[in-house]
Design a protein around this motif. Structure first.
Motif, PDB file in Angstrom:
ATOM      1  N   GLU A 113      61.527  49.880 134.009  1.00 48.68           N
ATOM      2  CA  GLU A 113      61.316  51.335 133.894  1.00 48.68           C
ATOM      3  C   GLU A 113      61.030  51.718 132.430  1.00 48.68           C
ATOM      4  O   GLU A 113      60.250  52.626 132.172  1.00 48.68           O
ATOM      5  CB  GLU A 113      62.567  52.090 134.361  1.00 48.68           C
ATOM      6  CG  GLU A 113      62.851  51.913 135.841  1.00 48.68           C
ATOM      7  CD  GLU A 113      64.185  52.535 136.259  1.00 48.68           C
ATOM      8  OE1 GLU A 113      64.895  53.101 135.403  1.00 48.68           O
ATOM      9  OE2 GLU A 113      64.504  52.445 137.449  1.00 48.68           O
ATOM     10  N   ASP A 147      70.889  60.276 124.716  1.00 45.26           N
ATOM     11  CA  ASP A 147      70.487  61.519 125.389  1.00 45.26           C
ATOM     12  C   ASP A 147      68.963  61.467 125.573  1.00 45.26           C
ATOM     13  O   ASP A 147      68.209  61.646 124.610  1.00 45.26           O
ATOM     14  CB  ASP A 147      70.882  62.714 124.510  1.00 45.26           C
ATOM     15  CG  ASP A 147      70.372  64.030 125.081  1.00 45.26           C
ATOM     16  OD1 ASP A 147      69.628  64.014 126.078  1.00 45.26           O
ATOM     17  OD2 ASP A 147      70.713  65.086 124.510  1.00 45.26           O
ATOM     18  N   PRO A 148      68.513  61.211 126.809  1.00 48.63           N
ATOM     19  CA  PRO A 148      67.073  61.028 127.020  1.00 48.63           C
ATOM     20  C   PRO A 148      66.317  62.333 127.338  1.00 48.63           C
ATOM     21  O   PRO A 148      65.208  62.284 127.869  1.00 48.63           O
ATOM     22  CB  PRO A 148      67.038  60.074 128.220  1.00 48.63           C
ATOM     23  CG  PRO A 148      68.283  60.399 128.992  1.00 48.63           C
ATOM     24  CD  PRO A 148      69.292  60.970 128.038  1.00 48.63           C
ATOM     25  N   SER A 149      66.890  63.505 126.983  1.00 44.91           N
ATOM     26  CA  SER A 149      66.268  64.782 127.405  1.00 44.91           C
ATOM     27  C   SER A 149      64.852  64.965 126.880  1.00 44.91           C
ATOM     28  O   SER A 149      63.997  65.506 127.577  1.00 44.91           O
ATOM     29  CB  SER A 149      67.065  65.998 126.952  1.00 44.91           C
ATOM     30  OG  SER A 149      68.388  65.748 126.859  1.00 44.91           O
ATOM     31  N   LYS A 187      65.907  55.516 136.452  1.00 47.72           N
ATOM     32  CA  LYS A 187      66.296  55.699 137.856  1.00 47.72           C
ATOM     33  C   LYS A 187      67.420  54.751 138.272  1.00 47.72           C
ATOM     34  O   LYS A 187      68.286  55.098 139.035  1.00 47.72           O
ATOM     35  CB  LYS A 187      65.083  55.467 138.760  1.00 47.72           C
ATOM     36  CG  LYS A 187      64.007  56.525 138.554  1.00 47.72           C
ATOM     37  CD  LYS A 187      62.866  56.372 139.543  1.00 47.72           C
ATOM     38  CE  LYS A 187      61.746  57.351 139.226  1.00 47.72           C
ATOM     39  NZ  LYS A 187      60.987  56.987 138.029  1.00 47.72           N
ATOM     40  N   TRP A 219      59.617  61.193 131.753  1.00 44.45           N
ATOM     41  CA  TRP A 219      60.240  59.888 132.011  1.00 44.45           C
ATOM     42  C   TRP A 219      61.747  60.055 132.233  1.00 44.45           C
ATOM     43  O   TRP A 219      62.404  60.827 131.532  1.00 44.45           O
ATOM     44  CB  TRP A 219      60.025  58.951 130.818  1.00 44.45           C
ATOM     45  CG  TRP A 219      60.627  57.577 131.042  1.00 44.45           C
ATOM     46  CD1 TRP A 219      60.013  56.483 131.574  1.00 44.45           C
ATOM     47  CD2 TRP A 219      61.988  57.169 130.744  1.00 44.45           C
ATOM     48  NE1 TRP A 219      60.890  55.421 131.632  1.00 44.45           N
ATOM     49  CE2 TRP A 219      62.110  55.810 131.137  1.00 44.45           C
ATOM     50  CE3 TRP A 219      63.101  57.813 130.211  1.00 44.45           C
ATOM     51  CZ2 TRP A 219      63.297  55.092 130.986  1.00 44.45           C
ATOM     52  CZ3 TRP A 219      64.296  57.095 130.068  1.00 44.45           C
ATOM     53  CH2 TRP A 219      64.378  55.744 130.449  1.00 44.45           C
ATOM     54  N   GLU A 220      62.253  59.282 133.173  1.00 41.93           N
ATOM     55  CA  GLU A 220      63.683  59.341 133.468  1.00 41.93           C
ATOM     56  C   GLU A 220      64.118  57.976 134.013  1.00 41.93           C
ATOM     57  O   GLU A 220      63.399  57.406 134.839  1.00 41.93           O
ATOM     58  CB  GLU A 220      63.857  60.415 134.535  1.00 41.93           C
ATOM     59  CG  GLU A 220      65.223  60.820 134.820  1.00 41.93           C
ATOM     60  CD  GLU A 220      65.250  62.078 135.706  1.00 41.93           C
ATOM     61  OE1 GLU A 220      66.306  62.670 135.729  1.00 41.93           O
ATOM     62  OE2 GLU A 220      64.255  62.425 136.387  1.00 41.93           O
ATOM     63  N   THR A 256      69.756  55.873 129.753  1.00 44.88           N
ATOM     64  CA  THR A 256      70.161  56.395 131.066  1.00 44.88           C
ATOM     65  C   THR A 256      71.051  57.641 130.918  1.00 44.88           C
ATOM     66  O   THR A 256      71.170  58.426 131.849  1.00 44.88           O
ATOM     67  CB  THR A 256      70.978  55.360 131.871  1.00 44.88           C
ATOM     68  OG1 THR A 256      72.230  55.157 131.212  1.00 44.88           O
ATOM     69  CG2 THR A 256      70.255  54.042 132.010  1.00 44.88           C
ATOM     70  N   LYS A 282      62.426  63.129 128.951  1.00 46.41           N
ATOM     71  CA  LYS A 282      62.273  63.762 130.265  1.00 46.41           C
ATOM     72  C   LYS A 282      61.355  64.987 130.148  1.00 46.41           C
ATOM     73  O   LYS A 282      60.428  65.176 130.944  1.00 46.41           O
ATOM     74  CB  LYS A 282      63.646  64.164 130.819  1.00 46.41           C
ATOM     75  CG  LYS A 282      63.543  64.674 132.236  1.00 46.41           C
ATOM     76  CD  LYS A 282      64.875  64.899 132.881  1.00 46.41           C
ATOM     77  CE  LYS A 282      64.653  65.401 134.298  1.00 46.41           C
ATOM     78  NZ  LYS A 282      65.846  65.920 134.908  1.00 46.41           N
ATOM     79  N   GLU A 283      61.599  65.774 129.118  1.00 53.06           N
ATOM     80  CA  GLU A 283      60.855  67.026 128.986  1.00 53.06           C
ATOM     81  C   GLU A 283      59.385  66.770 128.629  1.00 53.06           C
ATOM     82  O   GLU A 283      58.481  67.349 129.232  1.00 53.06           O
ATOM     83  CB  GLU A 283      61.526  67.854 127.889  1.00 53.06           C
ATOM     84  CG  GLU A 283      60.981  69.264 127.797  1.00 53.06           C
ATOM     85  CD  GLU A 283      61.509  69.963 126.554  1.00 53.06           C
ATOM     86  OE1 GLU A 283      62.698  69.765 126.207  1.00 53.06           O
ATOM     87  OE2 GLU A 283      60.714  70.696 125.937  1.00 53.06           O
TER      88      GLU A 283
END
Ligand code: NAP
Ligand code: G4F
Length: 361
Positions: free
Chosen positions: A231, A314-316, A327, A324-325, A252, A319-320
């Motif tokens: 991922e 902190d994956p913010s 899983k 991507w995130e 994660t 994501k924004e």
């Protein structure tokens, strides 16, 4: 024209997943492979054997210590994207070879960036640097974000800090499309066997298959944010597809201790670990609660002088901006790795069922 990607560290865990991803996306992939006296392309076997994709896959000999070699390859290939994944990537071993680590992990990145400039490719070639959560080292805040100050705790971390900042500098000085992926630990069934996750799944697989063994570990109480490598390489690619370059954390957002990981992997083979002795001491052992058999002991050789106690990302931002995130959670990941290690030992394909207790994690 197909897009061309050049990957350093192509024979490593991430190099092999990234090659597969880019080939599936229709790229021509060029990988830099070190000459070695033993074959080091086993992680690429699937690609090399697959006729539908291997016609777009090319290996070249080279080394990140060899600047002229890198300039020649960049000049010949004229890549659209370069992923600098090559590194001496084992944190503890970097203390045995600090100068080599600085040369490859630090100055190696500079050599690739300079090759882009020397070849006049600043407006064409995008650059990805494999930066790392080890930069946070003795962490100053939890969780770590792109703004958390760096405090590396090993020659590896310090070398990677140079690579990180030289990448930022080339972006700002020469307007290069250059990104740092600050990746937290990511693992898989093809993870190197000297990293703790794979060391655990491999030994538990052996025990499950009836072989003798005791799992010798160092510090059980360090925590890592463990995700699935397949991922994470998608996140690397996404960074280079944006309108403008930047630095991104991939993580994660959950962390687990080595101790918890040991317990959960043994649980998959229906063994409950009981810890005996003073917690955190060299005398602590882990036994099979049912039979009393010794399964885990502590070996001071695996203790680190400058331990990184807690990594939690902190994956913010990823994501924004990237969409991507992560899983796969750590339980699913550990199960996948254990299953694969059992299958490798169990050549005669005897059916060995392990209990899938991912839900319990
Ligand atoms: P890996 O499996 O150890 O692969 C490292 C790769 O670098 C291998 O292909 C290795 O070649 C190559 N390499 C070593 N020395 C080299 C040199 N002198 N010149 C050229 N290539 C050289 O590492 P990985 O887990 O795939 O990680 C990929 C990158 O991400 C590394 O830079 C690592 O530091 C960084 N990173 C990893 C993680 C993680 O959790 N996996 C997290 C953050 C950052 P051989 O096969 O010949 O040894
Ligand atoms: O699996 P590890 O060796 O990974 P580490 O040091 O976190 O580094 C990995 O992740 C980094 C990203 O944060 C990458 F940049 C780097 O290239 C590499 O991929 O150790 C994880 C933890 C450590 O705290 C270590 O002290 O596990 C602890 N540990 C306990 N016993 C052990 C052992 N580590 C190893 N390798 N072997 C042990 O027996």
């Amino acid at each position: 024209m197909k897009k061309r990607a050049l990957i350093t560290g192509v024979t490593g865990q991430d190099g092999s997943y990234l090659s597969k991803l880019l080939l599936e996306k229709g790229y021509e992939v060029y990988g830099i492979q070190r000459r070695s006296s033993t074959i080091n392309t086993h992680r690429l076997d699937q690609i090399l054997k697959d006729r539908t994709i291997n016609k777009n896959f090319f290996l070249h000999y080279g080394d990140l210590s060899d600047g002229t070699n890198i300039v020649r390859l960049v000049s010949e290939i004229q890549p659209d994207e370069i992923y600098n994944l090559g590194a001496m990537s084992q944190v503890q071993i970097s203390s045995d070879s600090p100068e080599y680590t600085a040369n490859i992990d630090g100055v190696g990145a500079l050599r690739v960036l300079e090759a882009i400039r020397i070849c006049g490719l600043e407006n064409k070639t995008k650059f990805y640097q494999a930066s790392t959560s080890e930069l946070f080292g003795k962490v100053t805040e939890v969780p770590q974000t792109e703004k958390t100050p760096f405090y590396p705790r090993s020659p590896y971390g310090v070398a990677k800090l140079y690579a990180h900042w030289i990448t930022v500098n080339y972006r700002e000085m020469y307007n290069l499309f250059a990104c740092n992926g600050i990746l937290f630990n990511h693992e898989s069934p093809i993870r190197g066997e000297e990293f703790v996750t794979r060391k655990i799944t491999k030994m538990v697989a052996k025990i499950f298959c009836g072989q003798q063994g005791v799992l010798s570990l160092g510090n059980l109480d360090t925590k890592r944010d463990w995700g699935y490598a397949k991922e994470y390489v998608e996140g690397m690619w996404l960074m280079l597809q944006q309108e403008s370059p930047g630095d991104f954390i991939l993580a994660t957002g959950k962390s687990t201790s080595v101790r918890e990981l040991v317990e959960l992997v043994f649980r998959f083979i229906d063994i409950e670990i009981e810890w005996i002795g003073e917690r955190g001491s060299l005398d602590e052992i882990g036994i099979n609660k049912k039979t009393g058999k010794l399964l885990v002991n502590i070996d001071p050789r695996y203790y680190r002088n400058n331990e990184v106690d807690l990594l939690l990302g902190d994956p913010s931002k990823a994501k924004e901006i990237l969409g991507w995130e992560a899983k796969m959670n750590v339980g699913e990941l550990a199960y996948k790795m254990l299953r694969s290690d059992i299958d490798q030992i169990n050549h005669n394909n005897k059916i060995l069922n392990i209990s899938n207790r991912i839900d319990a994690i």
